[in-house]
Design a protein around this motif. Sequence first.
Motif, PDB file in Angstrom:
ATOM      1  N   MET A   1      -1.385  -2.481 -12.479  1.00 33.79           N
ATOM      2  CA  MET A   1       0.028  -2.397 -12.850  1.00 33.79           C
ATOM      3  C   MET A   1       0.180  -1.704 -14.205  1.00 33.79           C
ATOM      4  N   GLN A   2      -0.739  -2.022 -15.118  1.00 35.29           N
ATOM      5  CA  GLN A   2      -0.681  -1.385 -16.442  1.00 35.29           C
ATOM      6  C   GLN A   2      -0.929   0.112 -16.322  1.00 35.29           C
ATOM      7  N   THR A   3      -1.940   0.470 -15.525  1.00 33.92           N
ATOM      8  CA  THR A   3      -2.252   1.879 -15.326  1.00 33.92           C
ATOM      9  C   THR A   3      -1.059   2.619 -14.736  1.00 33.92           C
ATOM     10  N   LEU A   4      -0.371   1.941 -13.817  1.00 34.97           N
ATOM     11  CA  LEU A   4       0.769   2.570 -13.156  1.00 34.97           C
ATOM     12  C   LEU A   4       2.027   2.521 -14.029  1.00 34.97           C
ATOM     13  N   GLY A   5       1.944   1.805 -15.151  1.00 35.24           N
ATOM     14  CA  GLY A   5       3.081   1.712 -16.058  1.00 35.24           C
ATOM     15  C   GLY A   5       4.176   0.792 -15.563  1.00 35.24           C
ATOM     16  N   VAL A   6       3.810  -0.199 -14.734  1.00 32.09           N
ATOM     17  CA  VAL A   6       4.810  -1.147 -14.235  1.00 32.09           C
ATOM     18  C   VAL A   6       4.791  -2.382 -15.130  1.00 32.09           C
ATOM     19  N   GLU A   7       5.960  -2.779 -15.634  1.00 31.83           N
ATOM     20  CA  GLU A   7       5.999  -3.955 -16.486  1.00 31.83           C
ATOM     21  C   GLU A   7       5.903  -5.220 -15.654  1.00 31.83           C
ATOM     22  N   GLU A   8       5.391  -6.270 -16.309  1.00 31.26           N
ATOM     23  CA  GLU A   8       5.203  -7.533 -15.604  1.00 31.26           C
ATOM     24  C   GLU A   8       6.517  -8.041 -15.034  1.00 31.26           C
ATOM     25  N   GLY A   9       6.483  -8.408 -13.767  1.00 36.14           N
ATOM     26  CA  GLY A   9       7.668  -8.960 -13.121  1.00 36.14           C
ATOM     27  C   GLY A   9       8.651  -7.907 -12.618  1.00 36.14           C
ATOM     28  N   ALA A  10       8.442  -6.648 -13.008  1.00 39.01           N
ATOM     29  CA  ALA A  10       9.362  -5.594 -12.591  1.00 39.01           C
ATOM     30  C   ALA A  10       9.070  -5.170 -11.149  1.00 39.01           C
ATOM     31  N   ARG A  11      10.073  -4.541 -10.520  1.00 42.41           N
ATOM     32  CA  ARG A  11       9.866  -4.067  -9.142  1.00 42.41           C
ATOM     33  C   ARG A  11       8.925  -2.874  -9.146  1.00 42.41           C
ATOM     34  N   VAL A  12       8.090  -2.781  -8.129  1.00 40.71           N
ATOM     35  CA  VAL A  12       7.176  -1.641  -8.036  1.00 40.71           C
ATOM     36  C   VAL A  12       7.877  -0.521  -7.265  1.00 40.71           C
ATOM     37  N   ALA A  13       7.939   0.657  -7.875  1.00 39.79           N
ATOM     38  CA  ALA A  13       8.605   1.791  -7.227  1.00 39.79           C
ATOM     39  C   ALA A  13       7.888   2.113  -5.914  1.00 39.79           C
ATOM     40  N   PRO A  14       8.675   2.499  -4.872  1.00 42.34           N
ATOM     41  CA  PRO A  14       8.071   2.751  -3.552  1.00 42.34           C
ATOM     42  C   PRO A  14       6.885   3.715  -3.628  1.00 42.34           C
ATOM     43  N   ALA A  15       6.949   4.708  -4.502  1.00 38.74           N
ATOM     44  CA  ALA A  15       5.880   5.712  -4.583  1.00 38.74           C
ATOM     45  C   ALA A  15       4.549   5.094  -5.019  1.00 38.74           C
ATOM     46  N   LEU A  16       4.634   3.971  -5.718  1.00 39.96           N
ATOM     47  CA  LEU A  16       3.409   3.363  -6.248  1.00 39.96           C
ATOM     48  C   LEU A  16       2.865   2.253  -5.348  1.00 39.96           C
ATOM     49  N   ARG A  17       3.704   1.887  -4.355  1.00 44.87           N
ATOM     50  CA  ARG A  17       3.329   0.722  -3.535  1.00 44.87           C
ATOM     51  C   ARG A  17       2.035   0.946  -2.762  1.00 44.87           C
ATOM     52  N   ALA A  18       1.796   2.208  -2.360  1.00 42.83           N
ATOM     53  CA  ALA A  18       0.595   2.508  -1.570  1.00 42.83           C
ATOM     54  C   ALA A  18      -0.666   2.129  -2.342  1.00 42.83           C
ATOM     55  N   GLN A  19      -0.644   2.395  -3.648  1.00 47.16           N
ATOM     56  CA  GLN A  19      -1.827   2.080  -4.457  1.00 47.16           C
ATOM     57  C   GLN A  19      -2.049   0.579  -4.555  1.00 47.16           C
ATOM     58  N   LEU A  20      -0.941  -0.136  -4.675  1.00 48.16           N
ATOM     59  CA  LEU A  20      -1.035  -1.584  -4.750  1.00 48.16           C
ATOM     60  C   LEU A  20      -1.558  -2.146  -3.427  1.00 48.16           C
ATOM     61  N   ARG A  21      -1.063  -1.559  -2.331  1.00 49.18           N
ATOM     62  CA  ARG A  21      -1.491  -2.002  -1.004  1.00 49.18           C
ATOM     63  C   ARG A  21      -2.991  -1.749  -0.813  1.00 49.18           C
ATOM     64  N   GLN A  22      -3.432  -0.579  -1.293  1.00 50.99           N
ATOM     65  CA  GLN A  22      -4.855  -0.239  -1.189  1.00 50.99           C
ATOM     66  C   GLN A  22      -5.708  -1.283  -1.906  1.00 50.99           C
ATOM     67  N   LEU A  23      -5.255  -1.653  -3.115  1.00 53.78           N
ATOM     68  CA  LEU A  23      -6.001  -2.653  -3.883  1.00 53.78           C
ATOM     69  C   LEU A  23      -6.057  -3.976  -3.116  1.00 53.78           C
ATOM     70  N   GLU A  24      -4.907  -4.361  -2.569  1.00 48.70           N
ATOM     71  CA  GLU A  24      -4.868  -5.637  -1.845  1.00 48.70           C
ATOM     72  C   GLU A  24      -5.792  -5.620  -0.632  1.00 48.70           C
ATOM     73  N   GLU A  25      -5.841  -4.465   0.043  1.00 46.02           N
ATOM     74  CA  GLU A  25      -6.735  -4.358   1.209  1.00 46.02           C
ATOM     75  C   GLU A  25      -8.198  -4.455   0.778  1.00 46.02           C
ATOM     76  N   ASP A  26      -8.542  -3.779  -0.307  1.00 41.18           N
ATOM     77  CA  ASP A  26      -9.917  -3.839  -0.816  1.00 41.18           C
ATOM     78  C   ASP A  26     -10.294  -5.278  -1.169  1.00 41.18           C
ATOM     79  N   GLN A  27      -9.339  -5.971  -1.802  1.00 44.58           N
ATOM     80  CA  GLN A  27      -9.603  -7.349  -2.217  1.00 44.58           C
ATOM     81  C   GLN A  27      -9.779  -8.263  -1.003  1.00 44.58           C
ATOM     82  N   LYS A  28      -8.993  -7.996   0.030  1.00 44.19           N
ATOM     83  CA  LYS A  28      -9.098  -8.805   1.242  1.00 44.19           C
ATOM     84  C   LYS A  28     -10.464  -8.597   1.895  1.00 44.19           C
ATOM     85  N   ARG A  29     -10.893  -7.331   1.946  1.00 43.87           N
ATOM     86  CA  ARG A  29     -12.211  -7.037   2.523  1.00 43.87           C
ATOM     87  C   ARG A  29     -13.315  -7.721   1.729  1.00 43.87           C
TER      88      ARG A  29
END
Length: 382
Positions: A263-291
């Motif tokens: 989130m810091q790398t993407l420049g998203v502040e804590e608790g703020a909404r994640v812009a749709p363009a950045l959501r893919a990266q967050l999803r990728q991280l979540e998938e990696d973590q799940k694996r």
Amino acid sequence: MTTLTGVWAETVGQAHAVGPLRAAIDDPSAMTHAWLITGPPGSGRSNAARAFAAALQCERGGCGECRECTTALAGTHADVKVVATEKVTIAISEVRELITLAQSTPSQGRWRVIIVEDADRMAERTSNVLLKSIEEPPPRTVWLLCAPSPQDVAVTIRSRCRIVPLRTPDPEDVARLLETRDGIAPDLALECARAAQSHIGVARRLARDPEARARRAQVLALATEIRGVGDAILAAADLVEVADADAKAATEERDAAEKVALMQTLGVEEGARVAPALRAQLRQLEEDQKRRATRHKRDVLDRAITDLMSLYRDVAVAQTGATVTLVNTAHDGHIRDLAARTALADTMRCLDALGTARERLAGNVAPLLALEAMMLDLRPRG
Ligand SMILES: [Zn+2]
């Protein structure tokens, strides 16, 4: 016994393997650009690779104290890349990135070192890509591949590597390491080294974490308390639950920290909404973590079955009257009890059932199914 010093201090029980590595440090003509460090899980493959990387970078050949040594051992040296995959396989794109890295000259160190901790997790196509780089490495590049055995790596790769075989260290060696490095009391260190069957990482975890010891004791108790079908089904569910708890404890903190960092790398502040363009990266991280969590859970179950195997082997030792030190010295009473109320043939049947369950888990059978079948087989036959 030779006492290893400097960066080699933690490669316990491996003096025979460390010899050629040290020789390559002392004599440049003995240097090779591709090494394959093999050994059973927990024998310290990754430790040995990092120690060698540190010794290569160190001006004093691996003093263990300078910045080069400490950063290389910690995996943070700018010219020592450590690839530790938590996925089932290493992606071809990852290997391509490594090859690009291998072509570049070291930024500050003496060598560009690339450590691949699970070189056995590579598809053939990926191995072929890697092969070209290993065949013609730039003069300052060293590849350090790690795998359980040479046979786990494509023959084309291993034929171009110098093989450094590690063996399972003696429990006494592992115990001494736990004492000197982690400050564990001698009795507990030896008990945990035996219980972990000399797996250094597992032994350290058991020695440092009372909850890990309690979970292991719980696993061992589960099997011996089974009487009927109901017990077996419950025991299987309990075991999966223990594995879940373990996986959660091991990954939760790290997952959260990774998310904050992203989130810091993407420049998203804590608790703020994640812009749709950045959501893919967050999803990728979540998938990696799940694996990663899935793999961790399977590793925990595999370890639990290995623990149970060690218990039944101890029971077999008691039943045959062999004078071998038990693996599970802390569960002596339990073992004698089981040995007295069952026959050797039962113990052998249980060991078979455990072996089958391990194979099923490795073959991606749903954990609960594999464990239910196993627990049913562990029931005493009357
Ligand atoms: Zn040094």
